[in-house]
Design an enzyme around this catalytic site. Sequence first.
Site, PDB file in Angstrom:
ATOM      1  N   THR A  42       0.829  -1.200   0.000  1.00  0.00           N
ATOM      2  CA  THR A  42       0.000   0.000   0.000  1.00  0.00           C
ATOM      3  C   THR A  42       0.871   1.260   0.000  1.00  0.00           C
ATOM      4  O   THR A  42       2.018   1.209   0.440  1.00  0.00           O
ATOM      5  CB  THR A  42      -0.851  -0.049   1.284  1.00  0.00           C
ATOM      6  OG1 THR A  42      -1.759  -1.121   1.161  1.00  0.00           O
ATOM      7  CG2 THR A  42      -1.603   1.214   1.560  1.00  0.00           C
ATOM      8  N   VAL A  84     -12.963  -4.925   1.821  1.00  0.00           N
ATOM      9  CA  VAL A  84     -12.393  -3.587   2.024  1.00  0.00           C
ATOM     10  C   VAL A  84     -11.652  -3.592   3.351  1.00  0.00           C
ATOM     11  O   VAL A  84     -12.194  -4.036   4.367  1.00  0.00           O
ATOM     12  CB  VAL A  84     -13.506  -2.510   2.024  1.00  0.00           C
ATOM     13  CG1 VAL A  84     -12.922  -1.141   2.362  1.00  0.00           C
ATOM     14  CG2 VAL A  84     -14.207  -2.467   0.664  1.00  0.00           C
ATOM     15  N   GLY A  85     -10.404  -3.101   3.338  1.00  0.00           N
ATOM     16  CA  GLY A  85      -9.597  -3.068   4.565  1.00  0.00           C
ATOM     17  C   GLY A  85      -9.673  -1.723   5.250  1.00  0.00           C
ATOM     18  O   GLY A  85     -10.687  -1.016   5.209  1.00  0.00           O
ATOM     19  N   THR A 110      -0.406   1.361   6.989  1.00  0.00           N
ATOM     20  CA  THR A 110      -0.336   0.245   6.032  1.00  0.00           C
ATOM     21  C   THR A 110      -0.205  -1.052   6.813  1.00  0.00           C
ATOM     22  O   THR A 110       0.284  -1.047   7.952  1.00  0.00           O
ATOM     23  CB  THR A 110       0.870   0.403   5.079  1.00  0.00           C
ATOM     24  OG1 THR A 110       1.069  -0.827   4.378  1.00  0.00           O
ATOM     25  CG2 THR A 110       2.156   0.756   5.809  1.00  0.00           C
ATOM     26  N   GLY A 111      -0.606  -2.148   6.191  1.00  0.00           N
ATOM     27  CA  GLY A 111      -0.474  -3.450   6.833  1.00  0.00           C
ATOM     28  C   GLY A 111      -1.764  -4.238   6.731  1.00  0.00           C
ATOM     29  O   GLY A 111      -2.592  -3.980   5.857  1.00  0.00           O
TER      30      GLY A 111
HETATM   31  N1  ASP Z   1      -3.917  -2.032   4.577  1.00  0.00           N
HETATM   32  C1  ASP Z   1      -4.208  -2.641   3.297  1.00  0.00           C
HETATM   33  C2  ASP Z   1      -5.468  -3.434   3.405  1.00  0.00           C
HETATM   34  O1  ASP Z   1      -5.636  -4.163   4.364  1.00  0.00           O
HETATM   35  C3  ASP Z   1      -3.120  -3.509   2.766  1.00  0.00           C
HETATM   36  C4  ASP Z   1      -1.683  -3.061   2.991  1.00  0.00           C
HETATM   37  O2  ASP Z   1      -1.438  -2.003   3.557  1.00  0.00           O
HETATM   38  O3  ASP Z   1      -0.768  -3.779   2.575  1.00  0.00           O
HETATM   39  O4  ASP Z   1      -6.266  -3.387   2.500  1.00  0.00           O
END
Ligand code: ASP
Length: 304
Positions: free
Chosen positions: A158, A187-188, A209-210
Site C-alpha cells: 500500500t 475492504v480493509g 499500512t499493513g
Molecule cells: N492495509 C491494506 C489493506 O488491508 C493492505 C496493505 O497495507 O498492505 O487493505
Amino acid sequence: MTIAIIVHGGAKTITEEKVEANNKGCTAAAEAGWAVLEKGGSAKDAVEAAIRVLESDPTFNAGLGATLNKQGEVEVDAAIMDGSKLGWGAVAAVQGVRHPISVARKIMDEKPRLLVAESAERFAAKHGIEMCPKEDLVADEQEKQWEEQEKVIDRPNTVGCVALDADGNLVAGTSTGGTANQDAGRVGDTALVGCGLYADIEKGGCSTTGDGESIIPVVLAKTAIDFLAQGKHPEQAAQMAIQSLTERVVGEAGCILINPKGEIGWAHNSTEMAVAYRTSEMDKPAVFTKKEGVDPKVYASNRH
Ligand code: ASP
C-alpha cells in the site's frame, strides 16, 4: 514556515531486487509532493501529487500494479483527509480508475463520504477523472504472482503520504489494492478514516499500512494521532501506535506521522517498509526500506 512531506510504500517484505525500485518510487513521490509544497501549494495537492506517482508505479500495490483479488482483478481503495476542516473523501472496491486518490480528493472537495464500486466509478467518470479498462491496471508481475500464488514472497505494498504545507495545514492520504487474493468486495482499513489515515491540523497527520483486519480494531491512525496529542514526538508516537497494535492483535503494520511543527516519525513491525521524507531542513529526500540498517551511500541526506 516549515513544510514537510513523508510517503510510504507499504509495510511488507522487500526482496533485494526490489530495493532500488522502492527507493526510486518513494523518492519520486516525495519529490512530486515537495515540488507542490515548495511553491506554496496546499498539502491536499501535495498528497494527491505524491500518491499519483506511487499509483502509476507498478512497484506498489496501488493503481497500476495493485495486487489481484480472488477473481484475478484489481479492486482498489483510497482515502484522503484534510486536517484543517476534518474533511475527508474515500472510495472502496473500485475498478477501472487510474488514480483512486484523485477520486477520493474530488469526493472530499464536494461532500465527505465513502463511495464504493460502481457508485464511485460513476462519480469518477462524471467528474472527468481518468478511467481505463479494468484490465489495464493488471501488471504482468501481479498476474504472474496470482497464477503462481505459492511463490509470492513480497507482501502487497500500500502507499500513503502525509504533508504539512506553508499555511500549517496537515493532510493525509492512503491508497491500496488491498491484500493479495482478497475476496472480491473485501475492504480493509485504507478507506476508513481513523484506521488507514487521519489528519487534524492541531495534532498531526498519519497514514498507515499493513493487515487491514488488524489495523481496523485498534483504529491505528487515530491511535497514533492520540499519542501526538499527548505531546509525544512523532517517532515515539509511531512506535507506541505500532506497539499497541502488536500487543493486542496479530498482524503486520506500519505508519508515518507528521506533527504540526513539521517533525517526522515512522515505525513498522513488518520486516521492511519503504519510506521517503523531506523537511525544510533538508535539501533532498531521505529514503529507507526499513527503520534500521540505513545504507549511508543511499541516504546521505538523512539528517533525522
Ligand atoms: N492495509 C491494506 C489493506 O488491508 C493492505 C496493505 O497495507 O498492505 O487493505
